[in-house]
Design a protein around this motif. Structure first.
Motif, PDB file in Angstrom:
ATOM      1  N   ALA A  52      27.955   9.307  16.553  1.00 46.50           N
ATOM      2  CA  ALA A  52      27.323   8.078  15.746  1.00 46.50           C
ATOM      3  C   ALA A  52      26.277   7.185  16.699  1.00 46.50           C
ATOM      4  N   LEU A  53      26.431   7.211  18.026  1.00 42.96           N
ATOM      5  CA  LEU A  53      25.603   6.618  18.624  1.00 42.96           C
ATOM      6  C   LEU A  53      24.343   7.216  18.591  1.00 42.96           C
ATOM      7  N   GLU A  54      24.136   8.688  18.522  1.00 39.94           N
ATOM      8  CA  GLU A  54      22.831   9.354  18.355  1.00 39.94           C
ATOM      9  C   GLU A  54      22.343   9.406  16.968  1.00 39.94           C
ATOM     10  N   THR A  55      23.243   8.875  15.878  1.00 39.61           N
ATOM     11  CA  THR A  55      22.676   8.662  14.600  1.00 39.61           C
ATOM     12  C   THR A  55      22.019   7.439  14.438  1.00 39.61           C
ATOM     13  N   GLU A  56      22.661   6.252  15.218  1.00 36.07           N
ATOM     14  CA  GLU A  56      22.079   5.005  15.119  1.00 36.07           C
ATOM     15  C   GLU A  56      20.758   5.006  15.799  1.00 36.07           C
ATOM     16  N   ALA A  57      20.490   5.579  16.620  1.00 33.51           N
ATOM     17  CA  ALA A  57      19.329   5.627  17.587  1.00 33.51           C
ATOM     18  C   ALA A  57      18.425   6.125  16.852  1.00 33.51           C
ATOM     19  N   TYR A  58      18.753   7.461  15.911  1.00 28.33           N
ATOM     20  CA  TYR A  58      17.805   7.910  15.223  1.00 28.33           C
ATOM     21  C   TYR A  58      17.203   7.102  14.102  1.00 28.33           C
ATOM     22  N   VAL A  59      18.150   6.361  13.464  1.00 25.87           N
ATOM     23  CA  VAL A  59      17.865   5.477  12.119  1.00 25.87           C
ATOM     24  C   VAL A  59      16.930   4.229  12.858  1.00 25.87           C
ATOM     25  N   THR A  60      17.320   3.873  13.988  1.00 24.69           N
ATOM     26  CA  THR A  60      16.589   2.855  14.578  1.00 24.69           C
ATOM     27  C   THR A  60      15.070   3.141  14.870  1.00 24.69           C
ATOM     28  N   LYS A  61      14.775   4.417  15.262  1.00 20.98           N
ATOM     29  CA  LYS A  61      13.582   5.137  15.573  1.00 20.98           C
ATOM     30  C   LYS A  61      12.881   5.273  14.150  1.00 20.98           C
ATOM     31  N   LYS A  62      13.425   5.576  13.040  1.00 23.33           N
ATOM     32  CA  LYS A  62      13.012   5.663  11.890  1.00 23.33           C
ATOM     33  C   LYS A  62      12.536   4.280  11.272  1.00 23.33           C
ATOM     34  N   ILE A  63      13.409   3.454  11.413  1.00 25.70           N
ATOM     35  CA  ILE A  63      12.981   1.872  10.897  1.00 25.70           C
ATOM     36  C   ILE A  63      11.682   1.580  11.574  1.00 25.70           C
TER      37      ILE A  63
ATOM     38  N   VAL B 148       0.900  -1.011  -0.033  1.00 27.97           N
ATOM     39  CA  VAL B 148      -0.007  -0.086  -0.281  1.00 27.97           C
ATOM     40  C   VAL B 148       0.928   1.454   0.084  1.00 27.97           C
ATOM     41  N   SER B 149       0.236   2.499  -0.325  1.00 27.43           N
ATOM     42  CA  SER B 149       0.970   3.584  -0.888  1.00 27.43           C
ATOM     43  C   SER B 149       1.773   3.878   0.455  1.00 27.43           C
ATOM     44  N   PRO B 150       1.126   4.227   1.669  1.00 26.95           N
ATOM     45  CA  PRO B 150       1.825   4.667   2.886  1.00 26.95           C
ATOM     46  C   PRO B 150       3.097   4.062   3.343  1.00 26.95           C
ATOM     47  N   CYS B 151       3.029   2.658   3.261  1.00 26.76           N
ATOM     48  CA  CYS B 151       4.155   1.778   3.391  1.00 26.76           C
ATOM     49  C   CYS B 151       5.339   2.014   2.213  1.00 26.76           C
TER      50      CYS B 151
ATOM     51  N   ALA C 284       5.878   0.531  11.689  1.00 24.48           N
ATOM     52  CA  ALA C 284       4.236   1.062  12.099  1.00 24.48           C
ATOM     53  C   ALA C 284       3.589   1.444  11.004  1.00 24.48           C
ATOM     54  N   SER C 285       4.029   2.236   9.920  1.00 18.36           N
ATOM     55  CA  SER C 285       3.255   2.654   8.975  1.00 18.36           C
ATOM     56  C   SER C 285       2.735   1.490   7.976  1.00 18.36           C
ATOM     57  N   CYS C 286       3.655   0.503   7.901  1.00 21.33           N
ATOM     58  CA  CYS C 286       3.302  -0.846   7.047  1.00 21.33           C
ATOM     59  C   CYS C 286       2.118  -1.653   8.089  1.00 21.33           C
ATOM     60  N   ASP C 287       2.326  -1.654   9.364  1.00 21.79           N
ATOM     61  CA  ASP C 287       1.458  -2.579  10.094  1.00 21.79           C
ATOM     62  C   ASP C 287       0.002  -1.766  10.031  1.00 21.79           C
ATOM     63  N   ASN C 288       0.025  -0.462  10.085  1.00 17.62           N
ATOM     64  CA  ASN C 288      -1.261   0.114  10.411  1.00 17.62           C
ATOM     65  C   ASN C 288      -1.357   1.542   9.228  1.00 17.62           C
ATOM     66  N   PRO C 289      -1.390   1.041   8.037  1.00 19.98           N
ATOM     67  CA  PRO C 289      -1.438   2.055   6.967  1.00 19.98           C
ATOM     68  C   PRO C 289      -2.754   2.949   7.060  1.00 19.98           C
ATOM     69  N   ASN C 290      -2.474   4.365   6.737  1.00 14.99           N
ATOM     70  CA  ASN C 290      -3.629   5.254   6.939  1.00 14.99           C
ATOM     71  C   ASN C 290      -4.480   5.440   5.869  1.00 14.99           C
ATOM     72  N   ASP C 291      -4.460   4.437   4.904  1.00  9.50           N
ATOM     73  CA  ASP C 291      -5.028   4.549   3.528  1.00  9.50           C
ATOM     74  C   ASP C 291      -6.534   4.076   3.635  1.00  9.50           C
ATOM     75  N   GLY C 292      -6.943   3.250   4.842  1.00 14.19           N
ATOM     76  CA  GLY C 292      -8.022   2.677   5.125  1.00 14.19           C
ATOM     77  C   GLY C 292      -8.075   1.482   4.564  1.00 14.19           C
ATOM     78  N   SER C 293      -6.917   0.880   3.707  1.00 11.21           N
ATOM     79  CA  SER C 293      -7.147  -0.518   3.318  1.00 11.21           C
ATOM     80  C   SER C 293      -7.115  -1.421   4.276  1.00 11.21           C
ATOM     81  N   GLY C 294      -6.632  -1.463   5.556  1.00 10.84           N
ATOM     82  CA  GLY C 294      -6.574  -2.491   6.674  1.00 10.84           C
ATOM     83  C   GLY C 294      -5.526  -3.529   6.021  1.00 10.84           C
TER      84      GLY C 294
END
Length: 210
Positions: free
Chosen positions: A132-143, A37-40, A148-158
């Motif tokens: 570097a540690l802050e960078t890795e923590a940020y990348v982890t958060k983004k992953i 789905v598009s959000p993912c 989350a966006s692929c588990d619960n897409p906001n496009d209504g597809s479910g």
């Protein structure tokens, strides 16, 4: 088969050397197998950029510690390796989109041609490891945000993308958490060495990194 391969090779060479445009008719492959789905999809594309940003930052770190006035080859080796790993992550995500049939348009916009590295100077090895540690923590958060966006897409597809979530959790997050622990360990060791030996501690730690 061998004749066809040789023929194709020479056809490509002829097109390249003569400047002719060699085109083929577009294929008509069914789209029913494409189910992301598009959000993912957009989240994964954005994550590719995040991985490249991290790669460029580590390249800047490696270059910084390679300077003759800094001369910390161990740190340079560590960060150049990290840059390669982040680039490999971006390639993995590109290959994943290809596998799912989702990298078929706007490929030229996948990576920004200009990537800003906010900091190109680190006053010490400790400062660089902290960054570097802050960078890795940020990348982890983004992953995690991608998952989350692929588990619960906001496009209504479910539609819950179990495969992508499992892939990112088992492959990417596992490596992220191990990498964070490794950086935290290195930072702790360096701080202890510098606390006991001052600037000589950083010199000794750099040799250990080699």
């Amino acid at each position: 088969m061998r004749f066809f391969t040789v023929f194709s090779f020479f056809a490509i060479v002829i097109c390249a050397t003569t400047g002719q445009h060699c085109t083929t008719s577009p294929s008509n492959v069914p789209k029913t197998w494409i189910d992301m789905v598009s959000p993912c999809v957009q989240s994964v594309r954005a994550q590719i950029q995040e991985e490249m940003n991290a790669s460029m930052k580590y390249l800047a770190m490696g270059a910084h510690f390679s300077r003759d006035t800094i001369n910390r080859p161990g740190f340079a080796k560590l960060f150049f390796k990290a840059a390669s790993e982040e680039r490999e992550h971006a390639i993995k995500l590109i290959n994943y989109l290809l596998m799912r049939g989702e990298l078929v348009s706007n490929v030229s916009k996948l990576i920004k041609t200009t990537i800003n590295v906010p900091n190109t100077y680190w006053k010490s090895g400790t400062a660089a490891l902290e960054d570097a540690l802050e960078t890795e923590a940020y990348v982890t958060k983004k992953i995690r945000s991608v998952i989350a966006s692929c588990d619960n897409p906001n496009d209504g597809s479910g539609f819950i993308d179990y495969h992508l979530s499992d892939y990112l959790t088992g492959d990417f997050l596992d490596e992220q958490y191990k990498g964070q622990k490794e950086l935290a360990d290195k930072l702790s060791q360096l701080q202890k060495l510098m606390g006991k030996h001052g600037h000589l501690g950083e010199f000794l730690f750099d040799k250990k990194l080699l």
